[in-house]
Design a protein around this motif. Sequence first.
Motif, PDB file in Angstrom:
ATOM      1  N   ASN A 133      -4.878   1.080  -9.795  1.00  0.00           N
ATOM      2  CA  ASN A 133      -4.839   1.841  -8.588  1.00  0.00           C
ATOM      3  C   ASN A 133      -6.137   1.342  -7.739  1.00  0.00           C
ATOM      4  O   ASN A 133      -5.599   1.276  -6.428  1.00  0.00           O
ATOM      5  CB  ASN A 133      -5.070   3.204  -9.118  1.00  0.00           C
ATOM      6  CG  ASN A 133      -5.183   4.181  -7.883  1.00  0.00           C
ATOM      7  OD1 ASN A 133      -4.344   4.116  -6.992  1.00  0.00           O
ATOM      8  ND2 ASN A 133      -6.035   5.185  -7.917  1.00  0.00           N
ATOM      9  N   MET A 170       0.799  -1.214  -0.064  1.00  0.00           N
ATOM     10  CA  MET A 170       0.004   0.106   0.024  1.00  0.00           C
ATOM     11  C   MET A 170       0.979   1.237   0.009  1.00  0.00           C
ATOM     12  O   MET A 170       0.581   2.029  -0.580  1.00  0.00           O
ATOM     13  CB  MET A 170      -0.895  -0.013   1.206  1.00  0.00           C
ATOM     14  CG  MET A 170      -1.859   1.033   1.256  1.00  0.00           C
ATOM     15  SD  MET A 170      -3.271   1.006  -0.073  1.00  0.00           S
ATOM     16  CE  MET A 170      -4.351   2.036   0.581  1.00  0.00           C
ATOM     17  N   ASP A 193      -5.415  -0.572  -4.189  1.00  0.00           N
ATOM     18  CA  ASP A 193      -5.587   0.143  -3.079  1.00  0.00           C
ATOM     19  C   ASP A 193      -6.757  -0.843  -2.228  1.00  0.00           C
ATOM     20  O   ASP A 193      -6.359  -1.271  -0.832  1.00  0.00           O
ATOM     21  CB  ASP A 193      -6.291   1.317  -3.300  1.00  0.00           C
ATOM     22  CG  ASP A 193      -6.426   2.488  -2.118  1.00  0.00           C
ATOM     23  OD1 ASP A 193      -7.214   1.824  -1.030  1.00  0.00           O
ATOM     24  OD2 ASP A 193      -6.080   3.504  -2.340  1.00  0.00           O
TER      25      ASP A 193
END
Length: 186
Positions: free
Chosen positions: A154, A129, A158
């Motif tokens: 992304n 992360m 995440d």
Amino acid sequence: MYELSALSALAAAFYLVVACTCLWASRSSAIHRQLSRHIWIWAGIAAFFVALVAMRLLSVEEVMRDELRDFLRSRNGYGARREMQGPIAAGIMILSGVLALIGLRFALLGEKGRRGRAVVVALAASVAMAVLVILRIVSFHALDVILRGPLKLNWIGDIGASAIVLACAIYYVKLMGSKTSSSRRR
């Protein structure tokens, strides 16, 4: 000033849930007299996710990315950003991969049992992360295409890293409960 989007608010809420769950794992670890490093690792991961909450709510990534762009513009380097971004991103990825492999090797050698492995996996997901956050900050165009393109790597990274940490913390606490219930049966 940056306006908080609904997705950023949702991400911040999810990070807060992860942070609270990690604090729960840290507290359970202390109550059940587990290794002190487990207590501190869970607490550290919780602090990291609290920092991510603040970063989301205050748009820190966007501010830092804009500051970096302004810095490059002031040095007349913004036109060459694409040429710079590739090696920077590759360097970050290679360095993080090597460090992750070294860290994972040492962590797995030092950690025994399911609780130890849950801590190691949560720590690895937290590092992933952190790498993703760094990549988002240094991203301009080429990296944006990969991170924010049609596959939304992304979002996958995440949500995936956060969910892994959340699952590991819940699993860790669950193992504490099974330890208590199995000792009661004896």
